[in-house]
Design a protein around this motif. Structure first.
Motif, mmCIF file in Angstrom:
data_model
loop_
_atom_site.group_PDB
_atom_site.id
_atom_site.type_symbol
_atom_site.label_atom_id
_atom_site.label_comp_id
_atom_site.label_asym_id
_atom_site.label_seq_id
_atom_site.Cartn_x
_atom_site.Cartn_y
_atom_site.Cartn_z
ATOM 1 N N SER A 1 21.861 5.377 0.420
ATOM 2 C CA SER A 1 21.554 6.115 1.406
ATOM 3 C C SER A 1 21.965 7.796 1.061
ATOM 4 O O SER A 1 21.039 8.465 1.249
ATOM 5 N N SER A 2 21.947 7.807 -0.507
ATOM 6 C CA SER A 2 22.443 9.199 -1.411
ATOM 7 C C SER A 2 20.479 9.183 -1.014
ATOM 8 O O SER A 2 20.244 10.115 -1.330
ATOM 9 N N ILE A 3 19.683 8.536 -1.604
ATOM 10 C CA ILE A 3 18.262 8.975 -1.643
ATOM 11 C C ILE A 3 17.161 9.238 -0.863
ATOM 12 O O ILE A 3 17.198 10.605 0.101
ATOM 13 N N ALA A 4 17.677 8.463 0.773
ATOM 14 C CA ALA A 4 17.026 8.284 1.721
ATOM 15 C C ALA A 4 17.637 9.488 2.383
ATOM 16 O O ALA A 4 16.866 10.222 3.855
ATOM 17 N N SER A 5 19.069 9.653 2.487
ATOM 18 C CA SER A 5 19.401 11.366 3.015
ATOM 19 C C SER A 5 19.216 12.671 2.642
ATOM 20 O O SER A 5 18.660 13.770 3.710
ATOM 21 N N ILE A 6 17.917 12.805 1.267
ATOM 22 C CA ILE A 6 17.578 13.506 1.250
ATOM 23 C C ILE A 6 16.675 14.679 2.280
ATOM 24 O O ILE A 6 16.369 16.227 2.113
ATOM 25 N N THR A 7 15.574 13.893 2.561
ATOM 26 C CA THR A 7 14.804 14.850 3.230
ATOM 27 C C THR A 7 14.582 13.635 4.260
ATOM 28 O O THR A 7 14.202 12.277 4.221
ATOM 29 N N GLU A 8 13.435 14.554 5.497
ATOM 30 C CA GLU A 8 13.125 13.883 7.140
ATOM 31 C C GLU A 8 11.582 13.856 6.435
ATOM 32 O O GLU A 8 11.201 13.245 7.471
ATOM 33 N N ASP A 9 10.851 14.403 5.315
ATOM 34 C CA ASP A 9 9.193 13.969 5.683
ATOM 35 C C ASP A 9 9.027 12.443 4.664
ATOM 36 O O ASP A 9 9.210 12.678 3.782
ATOM 37 N N ARG A 10 8.043 12.102 5.617
ATOM 38 C CA ARG A 10 7.933 10.734 5.905
ATOM 39 C C ARG A 10 7.199 11.238 4.029
ATOM 40 O O ARG A 10 7.456 9.915 2.977
ATOM 41 N N ARG A 11 6.748 11.916 3.753
ATOM 42 C CA ARG A 11 5.140 12.322 2.112
ATOM 43 C C ARG A 11 6.490 12.229 1.060
ATOM 44 O O ARG A 11 6.435 11.675 -0.040
ATOM 45 N N LEU A 12 7.853 12.718 1.550
ATOM 46 C CA LEU A 12 8.228 12.954 0.180
ATOM 47 C C LEU A 12 9.342 11.786 0.273
ATOM 48 O O LEU A 12 9.854 11.386 -1.196
ATOM 49 N N GLN A 13 10.204 11.058 1.491
ATOM 50 C CA GLN A 13 10.307 9.540 1.464
ATOM 51 C C GLN A 13 10.048 9.122 0.522
ATOM 52 O O GLN A 13 10.423 7.944 -0.291
ATOM 53 N N ALA A 14 8.530 8.210 0.468
ATOM 54 C CA ALA A 14 7.180 7.690 0.409
ATOM 55 C C ALA A 14 7.658 8.156 -1.571
ATOM 56 O O ALA A 14 8.010 7.133 -2.062
ATOM 57 N N LEU A 15 7.812 9.334 -1.787
ATOM 58 C CA LEU A 15 7.765 9.813 -3.404
ATOM 59 C C LEU A 15 9.436 9.394 -3.761
ATOM 60 O O LEU A 15 9.458 8.976 -5.263
ATOM 61 N N LEU A 16 10.338 9.603 -3.180
ATOM 62 C CA LEU A 16 11.095 9.239 -3.503
ATOM 63 C C LEU A 16 11.478 7.473 -3.537
ATOM 64 O O LEU A 16 12.538 7.272 -4.788
ATOM 65 N N ILE A 17 11.190 7.372 -2.679
ATOM 66 C CA ILE A 17 11.845 6.024 -2.142
ATOM 67 C C ILE A 17 10.747 4.115 -2.979
ATOM 68 O O ILE A 17 11.503 3.712 -3.962
ATOM 69 N N ALA A 18 9.773 4.723 -3.087
ATOM 70 C CA ALA A 18 8.327 3.802 -2.880
ATOM 71 C C ALA A 18 7.603 4.078 -4.607
ATOM 72 O O ALA A 18 8.070 3.502 -5.622
ATOM 73 N N PHE A 19 7.943 5.822 -4.906
ATOM 74 C CA PHE A 19 7.646 5.944 -6.299
ATOM 75 C C PHE A 19 9.144 5.806 -7.400
ATOM 76 O O PHE A 19 9.021 4.603 -8.462
ATOM 77 N N SER A 20 9.533 6.490 -6.714
ATOM 78 C CA SER A 20 10.347 6.828 -8.409
ATOM 79 C C SER A 20 11.965 6.014 -8.448
ATOM 80 O O SER A 20 12.275 5.312 -9.265
ATOM 81 N N PHE A 21 12.528 5.264 -6.271
ATOM 82 C CA PHE A 21 13.553 4.178 -6.859
ATOM 83 C C PHE A 21 12.893 3.147 -6.910
ATOM 84 O O PHE A 21 13.500 2.236 -7.813
ATOM 85 N N GLY A 22 11.736 3.394 -6.198
ATOM 86 C CA GLY A 22 11.175 1.757 -7.335
ATOM 87 C C GLY A 22 10.581 1.060 -8.624
ATOM 88 O O GLY A 22 10.783 0.487 -8.499
ATOM 89 N N ALA A 23 10.657 2.681 -9.016
ATOM 90 C CA ALA A 23 10.903 2.303 -11.017
ATOM 91 C C ALA A 23 12.094 1.809 -11.300
ATOM 92 O O ALA A 23 11.704 1.383 -11.929
ATOM 93 N N PHE A 24 12.680 2.533 -10.920
ATOM 94 C CA PHE A 24 13.935 2.900 -11.028
ATOM 95 C C PHE A 24 14.609 0.804 -11.262
ATOM 96 O O PHE A 24 15.319 0.415 -11.669
ATOM 97 N N LEU A 25 14.704 0.384 -9.551
ATOM 98 C CA LEU A 25 14.737 -0.755 -9.592
ATOM 99 C C LEU A 25 13.666 -2.134 -10.178
ATOM 100 O O LEU A 25 13.958 -2.770 -10.996
ATOM 101 N N GLU A 26 12.275 -1.101 -11.232
ATOM 102 C CA GLU A 26 11.754 -2.175 -11.242
ATOM 103 C C GLU A 26 12.084 -2.236 -12.819
ATOM 104 O O GLU A 26 11.750 -3.608 -13.759
ATOM 105 N N GLY A 27 12.847 -1.454 -12.909
ATOM 106 C CA GLY A 27 12.963 -0.949 -14.611
ATOM 107 C C GLY A 27 14.527 -1.755 -15.377
ATOM 108 O O GLY A 27 14.869 -2.550 -15.923
ATOM 109 N N SER A 28 15.068 -2.352 -13.610
ATOM 110 C CA SER A 28 16.843 -2.097 -14.060
ATOM 111 C C SER A 28 16.450 -4.011 -14.111
ATOM 112 O O SER A 28 17.915 -4.781 -14.089
ATOM 113 N N ALA A 29 15.908 -4.505 -12.643
ATOM 114 C CA ALA A 29 15.698 -6.015 -12.431
ATOM 115 C C ALA A 29 14.015 -6.659 -12.056
ATOM 116 O O ALA A 29 14.272 -8.041 -12.776
ATOM 117 N N GLY A 30 13.190 -5.799 -11.517
ATOM 118 C CA GLY A 30 12.027 -6.325 -11.202
ATOM 119 C C GLY A 30 12.021 -7.635 -10.976
ATOM 120 O O GLY A 30 13.012 -7.908 -10.026
#
Length: 575
Positions: A104-133
Motif C-alpha cells: 500500500s505504501s508504494i501504490a498510494s504514491i501516485t494515481e498515474d498508471r505510467r508512474l505506477q508501472a515504474l514503481l510497482i512493475a519495475f522497481s518493486f518487482g526487482a525488489f521481490l526478484e532479489g529477495s524471493a524470485g
C-alpha cells in the motif's frame, strides 16, 4: 583408480553431440510441449544423463553415482538454502500483515498508471526478484496492478517484461552463484561481467514499459520519471555487482530507484494523470499508514540489505568461513582426469558464510521485532518447506544432471560442437541462455544447464569464458517473460487463466528483441571492447590473516549495533 573423461565417444563430433544433447532435447519437449511437471522432467533428465554417462561415455558406475550426489548436494546447499530462507522471509512478512503495508505504501504514491508501472512493475518487482524470485515478483506485482485498475492483460504483460533486468541477480544472486559453482570461476568475476551488460538494458527498460502502455507522446510527458527510475537502478546495479556482491544488486537497485522516484515526485508531477481508456474501477485497498508503520513493515528488508552486504565482504566471509566443513569425495576426488589434470572434488559446507544463513538471521531478528511467536514462526517455516518441496527437487535434479554432464564428457562434447559458430558465438551465448530459461523458467537452471558448455566453447574459440558465462545469465533474463511457468503465474494473478497464449503473443517480440540486444552487447564486448571483461579467476578463497579477520569482526559488530538500534525503533512501533 582413475578414469579419463571421454569426449566425442563416436569419433564423429556431430553424432556424439546429437546423442549427448538428448537429455536437453527431452527437457525442452517435456516442458514446452508435453507439459510435464518440472520436478518430474528434471528427474528424468538426470536419469538420461546417468545412462549416457554409463553406457555412452563409459564412466564407472560408482563415479556416476558420486557425481550425481555431489550435484544434488550443491543444488540443496547453498542454492536451495537461499531459496528456502528467502521465500520464508517473504512469507513471514505476508503472515504478519507487514507486506500489505509495503504494498500500500508504494501504490498510494501516485494515481498515474505510467508512474505506477515504474514503481510497482519495475522497481518493486526487482525488489521481490532479489529477495524471493521464482515467480513471486510477477504474481504479486501483476495482482497489484490489476487491483489498481490496470487492464489485466497489460498488468500481466508489463510485469513479465519488467521482470527481465533483475533476473540474473534474482533470489539473492542464485543464477550467478550457480554459474560459479558449475564452472569453477569466481562468482564475482561473473557478477562484474553481468553488471557490465544488464545496466544497459536496465536504463532503457522503464522507457520501454511506458512506451508499450501509452505510446511515444505520453512517454515523453513523464521523461523525468523514466530517466530517474532507469538511471538510478542501472547505476546501483553496476556498482553493487562490480564492487560488492552478486547477492545484493536487485535489492539495492530496487530500493534506490524507489526512493529516487518518490523524491522526484515530491517536486515534480506530470501535467495530466494518465489512465487506460475504459479501465475497470480500482480494487486494491489504499489504506493510509503512518511513517512508523511503514518503517516497521520495511524493517526485515532493511536488515536483509545490511546483512547481505556484510556477507559479501571479503573480511566477513573470511571470518565466517573459519567454520566451513570440507567433505572430500573419496573415490571421486582426483579420480577423474579432465583436460589432462585430475579433478579435485571437495564439497564445502560453508553453513555460516552461506547467503541463506544471512537471510535466516534476518528472519529471526524480524520475527522478534514483529512479535512473531515461536509457534507462528515454525508454522510459516513448515509451510514454506512444503510449498518449495518440488522446486527444491527440481533444483537438485538439474544440478545433478549438470555435474554428470560436465564430468562425464557430455558438456565438453557439446561445447566443441558449438565452436562451429565461430565469431558469432557471443551472440549465440545470449540465445542459449534465453533458450535455457524458456525451457526451465529459471535463470538458475539455465546456468546449470549451459554455463559449463559456454565456458568450454569460449575457451576453444579463444574468447574469455567470463563473457559467455555471464552472457548466458544476461541473455536468459529475456526468456523469463515467455517461460510457461511465468505465463501461468501472470494469468493466474490477473484472472486470465486459460489465456496464456494471448500473454505469450504480447511478450514474444519483446523477449526476442531483448535477447538480441544482449547478444549484440556481448559481441561488441568480445571483439571491440575486450578490456571490460574481467579475467577468468578461479573460485575465490577467503583470506585468513589476523588483520582481515579483525576487520570482519569490526564490520559485523558495527552492523549488529545498527540493526539493534533500528530494531528497537521498529519494535516500539508495535505498541
Amino acid at each position: 583408480m582413475t578414469w579419463t573423461q571421454v569426449i566425442n565417444p563416436l569419433g564423429n563430433l556431430w553424432l556424439s553431440a546429437l546423442v549427448d544433447a538428448l537429455p536437453i532435447i527431452f527437457l525442452f519437449c517435456a516442458l514446452a510441449f508435453w507439459r510435464v511437471k518440472g520436478h518430474v522432467a528434471g528427474l528424468i533428465t538426470l536419469l538420461l544423463a546417468i545412462l549416457l554417462a554409463l553406457w555412452f561415455h563409459g564412466m564407472p558406475g560408482y563415479m556416476v553415482g558420486l557425481t550425481a550426489l555431489y550435484g544434488v548436494l550443491t543444488g540443496l546447499f547453498p542454492i536451495g538454502w537461499i531459496v528456502i530462507t528467502a521465500v520464508f522471509l517473504y512469507n513471514l512478512t505476508v503472515k504478519t500483515g507487514q507486506f500489505e503495508i509495503i504494498r500500500s505504501s508504494i501504490a498510494s504514491i501516485t494515481e498515474d498508471r505510467r508512474l505506477q508501472a515504474l514503481l510497482i512493475a519495475f522497481s518493486f518487482g526487482a525488489f521481490l526478484e532479489g529477495s524471493a524470485g521464482f515467480g513471486t515478483p510477477v504474481a504479486i506485482t501483476a495482482a497489484m496492478l490489476a487491483g489498481l485498475g490496470f487492464n489485466p492483460l497489460y498488468a500481466a504483460g508489463i510485469c513479465l517484461i519488467a521482470n527481465t533486468a533483475p533476473v540474473a541477480f534474482g533470489a539473492i544472486g542464485i543464477p550467478i552463484i550457480t554459474a560459479g559453482a558449475v564452472t569453477g570461476i569466481d562468482e564475482m568475476s561473473i557478477s562484474q561481467m553481468v553488471g557490465r551488460q544488464l545496466p544497459l538494458l536496465s536504463v532503457f527498460l522503464p522507457f520501454w514499459l511506458v512506451f508499450i502502455m501509452a505510446g511515444w507522446r505520453k512517454s515523453l510527458e513523464v521523461w523525468p520519471a523514466i530517466l530517474v527510475s532507469g538511471l538510478s537502478f542501472a547505476l546501483t546495479q553496476w556498482f553493487t555487482s562490480n564492487y560488492m556482491t552478486p547477492m545484493l544488486p536487485d535489492i539495492a537497485s530496487a530500493l534506490v530507484s524507489i526512493v529516487a522516484l518518490v523524491v522526484l515526485l515530491r517536486f515534480w508531477q506530470p501535467r495530466t494523470v494518465w489512465r487506460f481508456p475504459d479501465e475497470p474501477p480500482a480494487l486494491l485497498s489504499r489504506a493510509r499508514y503512518s511513517a512508523g508503520e511503514v518503517f516497521r513493515a520495511w524493517f526485515p528488508f532493511i536488515v536483509l540489505t545490511i546483512l547481505i552486504s556484510d556477507w559479501g565482504l571479503k573480511p566477513v566471509k573470511a571470518l565466517l568461513d573459519k567454520v566451513t566443513l570440507k567433505i572430500v569425495f573419496t573415490g571421486l576426488d582426483k579420480a577423474i582426469i579432465a583436460g589432462g589434470k585430475p579433478l579435485a572434488v571437495v564439497y564445502n559446507f560453508n553453513w555460516l558464510s552461506a547467503g541463506g544463513t544471512a537471510i535466516l538471521l534476518t528472519s529471526i531478528v524480524s520475527a522478534i521485532v514483529l512479535r512473531v511467536g515461536v509457534g507462528q514462526f515454525v508454522e510459516v517455516l513448515v509451510k514454506t518447506l512444503k510449498d518449495l518441496r518440488f522446486a527444491l527437487l527440481t533444483i537438485a535434479a538439474v544440478l545433478g544432471f549438470a555435474f554428470v554432464a560436465n564430468w562425464s564428457g557430455m558438456t565438453p562434447t557439446l561445447g566443441r560442437a558449438f565452436t562451429v559458430t565461430g565469431m558469432a558465438f557471443p551472440l549465440m551465448s545470449a540465445f542459449l541462455g534465453w533458450l535455457g530459461v524458456v525451457i526451465t523458467g529459471s535463470d538458475t537452471s539455465s546456468s546449470a544447464l549451459f554455463c559449463k558448455m559456454q565456458q568450454i566453447t569460449a575457451e576453444g574459440l579463444g574468447i574469455n569464458p567470463v563473457l559467455t558465462i555471464a552472457t548466458n545469465s544476461s541473455g536468459g533474463v529475456a526468456g523469463k517473460m515467455i517461460s510457461l511457468q511465468n505465463l501461468a503465474v501472470g494469468t493466474g494473478a490477473t484472472g486470465l487463466i486459460g489465456k496464456e497464449s494471448d500473454l505469450f503473443r504480447f511478450c514474444i517480440l519483446h523477449s526476442v528483441l531483448f535477447a538480441a540486444v544482449i547478444g549484440a552487447i556481448a559481441t561488441l564486448q568480445a571483439y571491440f571492447f575486450p578490456g571490460v571483461i574481467p579475467p577468468p579467476l578461479p573460485a575465490a578463497k577467503a583470506a585468513d590473516t589476523v588483520r582481515t579477520l579483525s576487520q570482519g569482526w569490526v564490520l559485523l559488530t558495527g552492523s549488529f549495533l545498527l540493526i539493534l538500534g533500528l530494531g528497537i525503533g521498529a519494535y516500539r512501533q508495535a505498541r
